[in-house]
Design a protein around this motif. Structure first.
Motif, mmCIF file in Angstrom:
data_model
loop_
_atom_site.group_PDB
_atom_site.id
_atom_site.type_symbol
_atom_site.label_atom_id
_atom_site.label_comp_id
_atom_site.label_asym_id
_atom_site.label_seq_id
_atom_site.Cartn_x
_atom_site.Cartn_y
_atom_site.Cartn_z
ATOM 1 N N ALA A 260 23.730 27.938 -20.908
ATOM 2 C CA ALA A 260 23.561 28.915 -21.985
ATOM 3 C C ALA A 260 22.265 29.696 -21.812
ATOM 4 C CB ALA A 260 23.578 28.207 -23.335
ATOM 5 N N MET A 261 21.210 29.019 -21.403
ATOM 6 C CA MET A 261 19.928 29.695 -21.192
ATOM 7 C C MET A 261 20.044 30.710 -20.056
ATOM 8 S SD MET A 261 16.244 28.070 -20.085
ATOM 9 C CE MET A 261 16.892 27.639 -18.468
ATOM 10 N N GLN A 262 20.705 30.335 -18.964
ATOM 11 C CA GLN A 262 20.888 31.255 -17.849
ATOM 12 C C GLN A 262 21.684 32.481 -18.276
ATOM 13 O OE1 GLN A 262 19.484 30.453 -14.480
ATOM 14 N NE2 GLN A 262 18.422 29.304 -16.059
ATOM 15 N N ALA A 263 22.733 32.256 -19.059
ATOM 16 C CA ALA A 263 23.547 33.371 -19.536
ATOM 17 C C ALA A 263 22.750 34.267 -20.470
ATOM 18 C CB ALA A 263 24.792 32.832 -20.241
ATOM 19 N N ASN A 264 21.904 33.670 -21.292
ATOM 20 C CA ASN A 264 21.127 34.434 -22.269
ATOM 21 C C ASN A 264 20.152 35.393 -21.598
ATOM 22 O OD1 ASN A 264 20.227 34.939 -25.054
ATOM 23 N ND2 ASN A 264 18.346 33.913 -24.414
ATOM 24 N N VAL A 267 21.086 35.640 -15.929
ATOM 25 C CA VAL A 267 20.880 35.127 -14.574
ATOM 26 C C VAL A 267 22.069 34.266 -14.174
ATOM 27 C CG1 VAL A 267 19.442 33.644 -13.127
ATOM 28 C CG2 VAL A 267 18.380 35.184 -14.784
ATOM 29 N N GLU A 268 22.542 34.457 -12.962
ATOM 30 C CA GLU A 268 23.610 33.612 -12.445
ATOM 31 C C GLU A 268 23.049 32.219 -12.180
ATOM 32 O OE1 GLU A 268 27.615 33.188 -11.459
ATOM 33 O OE2 GLU A 268 26.583 35.007 -12.157
ATOM 34 N N PRO A 269 23.663 31.164 -12.718
ATOM 35 C CA PRO A 269 23.100 29.823 -12.535
ATOM 36 C C PRO A 269 23.139 29.386 -11.080
ATOM 37 C CG PRO A 269 25.276 29.691 -13.550
ATOM 38 C CD PRO A 269 24.889 31.146 -13.543
ATOM 39 N N VAL A 270 22.082 28.737 -10.655
ATOM 40 C CA VAL A 270 22.030 28.196 -9.298
ATOM 41 C C VAL A 270 23.077 27.112 -9.123
ATOM 42 C CG1 VAL A 270 20.574 26.978 -7.619
ATOM 43 C CG2 VAL A 270 19.579 28.727 -9.120
ATOM 44 N N PHE A 271 23.285 26.330 -10.161
ATOM 45 C CA PHE A 271 24.251 25.235 -10.132
ATOM 46 C C PHE A 271 25.316 25.514 -11.202
ATOM 47 C CE2 PHE A 271 19.956 23.556 -9.265
ATOM 48 C CZ PHE A 271 20.124 23.231 -7.921
ATOM 49 N N PRO A 272 26.487 26.044 -10.820
ATOM 50 C CA PRO A 272 27.466 26.488 -11.819
ATOM 51 C C PRO A 272 28.199 25.369 -12.538
ATOM 52 C CG PRO A 272 28.309 26.810 -9.594
ATOM 53 C CD PRO A 272 26.882 26.389 -9.453
ATOM 54 N N THR A 273 28.231 24.166 -11.977
ATOM 55 C CA THR A 273 28.929 23.048 -12.605
ATOM 56 C C THR A 273 28.028 21.826 -12.626
ATOM 57 O OG1 THR A 273 29.880 22.170 -10.557
ATOM 58 C CG2 THR A 273 31.113 23.931 -11.684
ATOM 59 N N LEU A 274 28.361 20.895 -13.514
ATOM 60 C CA LEU A 274 27.588 19.665 -13.588
ATOM 61 C C LEU A 274 27.698 18.875 -12.289
ATOM 62 C CD1 LEU A 274 25.822 17.669 -15.110
ATOM 63 C CD2 LEU A 274 27.895 16.735 -16.185
ATOM 64 N N ASP A 275 28.890 18.841 -11.698
ATOM 65 C CA ASP A 275 29.051 18.137 -10.426
ATOM 66 C C ASP A 275 28.133 18.721 -9.356
ATOM 67 O OD1 ASP A 275 30.906 16.380 -11.408
ATOM 68 O OD2 ASP A 275 32.648 17.479 -10.669
ATOM 69 N N ASP A 276 28.052 20.047 -9.310
ATOM 70 C CA ASP A 276 27.178 20.695 -8.329
ATOM 71 C C ASP A 276 25.711 20.394 -8.628
ATOM 72 O OD1 ASP A 276 26.767 22.487 -6.080
ATOM 73 O OD2 ASP A 276 26.021 23.943 -7.532
ATOM 74 N N PHE A 277 25.370 20.367 -9.898
ATOM 75 C CA PHE A 277 24.004 20.066 -10.311
ATOM 76 C C PHE A 277 23.613 18.648 -9.886
ATOM 77 C CE2 PHE A 277 20.945 18.744 -13.697
ATOM 78 C CZ PHE A 277 19.954 19.679 -13.447
ATOM 79 N N VAL A 278 24.503 17.703 -10.113
ATOM 80 C CA VAL A 278 24.227 16.319 -9.732
ATOM 81 C C VAL A 278 24.107 16.192 -8.224
ATOM 82 C CG1 VAL A 278 25.151 13.969 -9.717
ATOM 83 C CG2 VAL A 278 25.315 15.363 -11.789
ATOM 84 N N ARG A 279 24.924 16.936 -7.494
ATOM 85 C CA ARG A 279 24.980 16.795 -6.034
ATOM 86 C C ARG A 279 23.825 17.501 -5.343
ATOM 87 N NH1 ARG A 279 27.263 19.909 -2.043
ATOM 88 N NH2 ARG A 279 28.157 21.310 -3.609
ATOM 89 N N ARG A 280 23.487 18.739 -5.756
ATOM 90 C CA ARG A 280 22.554 19.555 -4.978
ATOM 91 C C ARG A 280 21.171 19.707 -5.585
ATOM 92 N NH1 ARG A 280 23.040 24.730 -3.717
ATOM 93 N NH2 ARG A 280 24.259 25.272 -5.574
#
Length: 377
Positions: A260-264, A267-280
């Motif tokens: 939500a902060m990125q959208a506000n 900015v395009e989020p660096v990690f678009p999903t929680l799985d990607d966030f956990v992994r990378r």
């Protein structure tokens, strides 16, 4: 490995309930977090410095002084002190006082700071921010080590045989340099033989690792002892549970707040999903075993011997985050403390061979440096 808990004192509505706690209560939460960190055996507790919304960390010396009175063992960090925005003489006075009030438990992490609003507030431009940071550090460092000080400065009135009080307790103090995206902070740390603290929070590991590699190269270039090179690194989030799926579920509100902060801000989020966030990302989300494995993999690449985790959770309840910290202290920390790396503790008065990262510049060289214009290197 040494372990820190750090807060930027974010003051924002809870993403799940929309509730914004009063400012007084938000500071009380920080106090509870520091006391908890000490009781759990963390080595340090850090408070950031920001001068814009949604942060309440504009006066870290005041907050850390209060925490110094309520704690006994834990080292107290600035994360970071934004020297590019500050008069180094005034900063020296504040931190030398805090050094005494904390019985020498103060640790400084300095940096230029982030955010357009706080730059505008202090009349600092993107073009001169790095130069201000370097000049302020050089003056601050000279005052801490050997007075009186003479310095030809650009961004504050020059100093002529200046003596500033009080004298500090730690002589010298250890100063870490916060590193996020640019080589300037890395070069400044390497030049003076100071430890580096990689932010390591907003993106994948590769750019942070490249800056740490550059730091190692520059460290050798300036002729410092390789055994004293010291790196710290951050982490992007914390959620630990016996089952990894429970840890992920507990972190989902915090990740939703991130999106939500990125959208506000558009900015395009660096990690678009929680799985990607956990992994990378560097976030520590999962079972204790998964977290130990991830920190070990990062440590192999960055070579850090200090790690910071979030003292407080954004988007999760205080109780939920406390549970993660308790599991971290009980089941993760013992394994991390066995990871290889240079010793980094012992107090700034200890012998450098015992682990304090010292510059090899001699006292006579310090006195000679004070006779040249600050920032001229």
């Amino acid at each position: 490995m040494k372990l820190l808990a750090i807060t930027l004192v974010v003051h924002a509505p809870d993403p799940a309930t929309g509730t914004l706690v009063p400012t007084r209560e938000r500071f009380a939460q920080v106090v509870r977090s520091a006391e908890l960190a000490e009781s759990l055996g963390f080595d340090g507790f850090g408070v950031g410095e920001r001068h814009e919304r949604p942060f309440l960390s504009s006066s870290p010396t005041v907050l850390l002084s209060h925490l110094a009175a309520l704690t006994r063992r834990i080292r107290l960090f600035t994360a970071v002190t934004t020297l590019s925005l500050l008069d180094p003489v005034r900063a020296y006075e504040d931190y030398a006082t805090l050094d005494h009030l904390s019985d020498g438990r103060l640790e400084l992490i300095i940096g230029k700071g982030n955010g357009t609003a706080q730059r505008d507030l202090f009349g600092v431009t993107p073009e001169d921010q790095w130069e201000r940071n370097a000049e302020s550090y050089e003056v601050f460092r000279a005052l801490w080590r050997d007075q009186p000080v003479t310095a030809e400065t650009r961004f504050r009135p020059p100093l002529r045989d200046a003596e500033v009080w009080p004298e500090p307790l730690q002589r010298p103090i250890r100063v870490w340099h916060g590193s996020a995206t640019s080589r300037e902070s890395v070069d400044l740390a390497a030049r003076y033989g100071d430890p580096l603290f990689s932010a390591n929070v907003t993106g994948p590991i590769e750019p942070y690792a490249a800056l740490v590699d550059h730091y190692r190269e520059q460290w050798g270039h300036y002729g410092h002892d390789p055994a004293l090179l010291t790196v710290g690194a951050g982490s992007a989030g914390l959620s630990i549970a016996a089952r990894s799926q429970d840890a992920r579920a507990a972190f989902e509100p915090a990740f939703a707040a991130y999106l939500a902060m990125q959208a506000n801000i558009g900015v395009e989020p660096v990690f678009p999903t929680l799985d990607d966030f956990v992994r990378r990302s560097s976030a520590l989300i999962g079972s204790p075993e998964e977290v130990i494995d991830k920190v070990g993999r990062y440590q192999e690449r960055l070579g850090h011997s200090v790690l910071h985790v979030a003292a407080e959770g954004q988007g999760v309840s205080e109780q939920t985050h406390r549970h993660s910290l308790e599991l971290f202290a009980a089941q993760v920390a013992p394994a991390l403390r066995r990871l290889p790396g240079p010793p980094v503790w012992g107090g700034a008065s200890a012998d450098p061979a015992a682990g304090v990262c010292e510059s090899r510049v001699t006292d006579s060289e310090h006195r000679a440096q004070r006779a040249v214009p600050v920032g001229s290197e």
